[in-house]
Motif scaffolding. Structure first.
Motif, mmCIF file in Angstrom:
data_model
loop_
_atom_site.group_PDB
_atom_site.id
_atom_site.type_symbol
_atom_site.label_atom_id
_atom_site.label_comp_id
_atom_site.label_asym_id
_atom_site.label_seq_id
_atom_site.Cartn_x
_atom_site.Cartn_y
_atom_site.Cartn_z
ATOM 1 N N GLY A 178 0.009 4.364 1.296
ATOM 2 C CA GLY A 178 0.684 4.898 2.668
ATOM 3 C C GLY A 178 1.690 4.343 3.182
ATOM 4 N N GLN A 179 1.797 3.028 3.581
ATOM 5 C CA GLN A 179 2.791 2.062 4.449
ATOM 6 C C GLN A 179 4.260 2.414 3.596
ATOM 7 N N ALA A 233 1.131 -0.998 -0.034
ATOM 8 C CA ALA A 233 0.244 -0.051 0.136
ATOM 9 C C ALA A 233 0.353 1.428 0.154
ATOM 10 N N THR A 260 -7.929 6.521 1.476
ATOM 11 C CA THR A 260 -6.053 5.736 1.131
ATOM 12 C C THR A 260 -6.054 5.341 -0.277
ATOM 13 N N TYR A 303 4.824 4.959 2.273
ATOM 14 C CA TYR A 303 5.074 6.454 2.403
ATOM 15 C C TYR A 303 6.054 6.556 3.949
ATOM 16 N N ALA A 304 4.928 5.489 4.780
ATOM 17 C CA ALA A 304 5.834 5.610 6.438
ATOM 18 C C ALA A 304 7.241 4.879 6.930
#
Lengths: 226, 251
Positions: free
Chosen positions: B61-62, B59, B138, B64-65
């Motif tokens: 967003g993951q 994913a 998301t 990105y983190a």
């Protein structure tokens, strides 16, 4: 208030799910644990292993098989449809079923250990006093096994609160129905809303610590049953 | 041959292999919806350049983190255009390397043949219990799905039927297991060599939603890796773009 209405809904839903799951697991786990503690059957090993499976399986595996079996083409799905209940995924009832599987060993194993620790002595003594099997269980076994029952309840509750993979696979992220705290937290992280994520994550951390403190703190100043 | 010479030779060949492996790898974070085309691209890329793609699928967003926290990725193929732009602003990328590698196509899909008509009228008729979408908060495909429902004036009517997958893979899974009768998925998930592989689908006209631009970028960690630049060049080549289109993306 740093928590949004959606966060609070998720928290309420999680507490409902954990409470219901714990009560059902105590109810269903009690006879199962009793059987496991007392039986000399050859099946004991098999049943014990099945009960322990959720300890080692990744939750996504449990969730995936639940999704398949509870779906319209699966065995459980076929049954629930024949009973006119529809299918279980994407519903609160489905999450309860998933949580029962997921948290089963956390309730059954402490109960089984406690029942085994009671031993034959008190039961035989009660039997000579003509206590019926039910009477023996409720008046002798349960009071003696009380610390084990409390441990089972606490672990079952806490483990269900922390559930994520199973809910993710069968929940469908519906607010008020299947969006529990851990999923809401995941959403926040995915959406890069780190401030809100921190509040929920910090809350979960504190909650888990307090629950474990209640569990381990309690053991220290109370003598164990002998 | 003397023993000393033999061991020297062995040492030399070990060096050669080790160096070859080190220079050839490129660590890539790839949006889950691009899994199938990426596997084909990695194969073609290796054939053409000799470099190896080490891909992680997941994913956006993951990723990105993880990138924020020092993940070893050298190239990032995002599911959207905002995340790479954000990383660029934060100085985590090689300046000027950002580009659109694919434009996603949305499809309304059912695992049942004949269930979804080729105009998507099934959405208006109703008669289903669950409509699966990716999380609109998301996932770009989820957001596009909500825009389509909005444009068709069906947001209210369908609100009670929506189930959300955390990403487009899960939205697909809900439909493929039959738990949701139909759902909005990425065309790339159900499409190969120019046609829908199974079930029934409506390929949603791109006029019904904002374009699903998927951008790629070279990350800080890849700035000295020749293979990273080579991969980006390859993604822009006619060979790769034709392949990407065959998987149901526009370009």
């Amino acid at each position: 208030m740093p928590l949004s209405a959606a966060d609070l809904t998720a928290i309420r839903l999680t507490l409902e799910l954990a409470t219901l799951t714990t009560l059902l697991l105590l109810l269903l786990g009690m006879p199962l644990a009793w059987w496991l503690a007392r039986t000399r059957s050859r099946l004991k090993g098999v049943v014990g292993a099945v009960v322990a499976l959720p300890l080692v399986l990744p939750p996504t595996v449990i969730g995936f098989y639940l999704l398949l079996s509870m779906g319209p083409n699966g065995a459980i799905g076929g049954l629930t449809q024949a009973l006119g209940l529809g299918t279980l995924p994407f519903s609160f009832a489905g999450l309860v079923v998933g949580s029962l599987v997921y948290s089963l060993p956390f309730v059954v194993q402490p109960l089984q250990n406690a029942f085994e620790a009671v031993g034959d002595g008190p039961l035989e003594a009660a039997a000579t006093l003509r206590a019926s099997p039910w009477d023996r269980f409720f008046s002798v076994v349960l009071p003696l096994a009380r610390p084990g029952v409390v441990t089972a309840a606490i672990l079952g509750f806490a483990h269900t609160v922390g559930e994520f993979g199973v809910v993710l696979m069968i929940g469908g992220n519906i607010p008020g129905k299947t969006r529990v705290v851990s999923v809401q937290l995941f959403d926040h992280v995915e959406a890069m809303e780190y401030a809100q994520a921190h509040w929920l994550a910090g809350g979960m951390l504190l909650f888990s610590f307090l629950i474990l403190l209640a569990l381990y703190g309690r053991r220290q100043h109370r003598p164990r049953w002998s | 041959m003397s023993r000393r010479l033999l061991s020297l030779l062995a040492l030399a060949s070990a060096f050669a292999t080790a160096q070859g492996v080190r220079a050839d790898d490129v660590q890539v974070a790839v949006a889950a919806n691009f899994t199938a085309p990426m596997q084909a691209i990695a194969e073609g890329f290796q054939k053409k350049t000799g470099h190896t793609v080490v891909a992680a699928y997941g994913a956006t967003g993951q990723f990105y983190a993880q990138i924020q926290n020092g993940a070893p990725f050298e190239v990032f193929l995002s599911a959207d255009d905002t995340t790479p732009a954000k990383l660029e602003q934060e100085g985590k990328t090689v300046a000027g390397s950002r580009f659109t590698y694919a434009i996603g196509t949305l499809a309304l899909w059912s695992a049942k043949p004949g269930y979804v008509d080729d105009k998507g009228d099934v959405l208006k008729k109703g008669g289903f219990q669950h409509l699966s979408i990716a999380n609109p908060k998301t996932a770009p495909y989820g957001l596009a799905a909500t825009q389509v429902m909005d444009k068709l004036g069906l947001t209210q009517a369908l609100a009670g039927k929506l189930v959300e997958g955390q990403n487009i893979t899960q939205a697909y899974q809900f439909v493929s297991t039959g738990n949701a009768e139909l759902g909005f998925v990425a065309l790339s998930q159900i499409y190969k060599d120019g046609k829908v592989t199974d079930g029934s689908a409506w390929i949603v006209p791109s006029s019904l939603h904002e374009p699903i631009r998927q951008d790629a970028v070279i990350l800080d960690k890849g700035k000295d890796n020749k293979a990273a630049q080579a991969l980006v060049d390859y993604l822009k080549s006619p060979e790769a773009t034709a392949l990407i289109e065959r998987f149901g993306y526009a370009h």
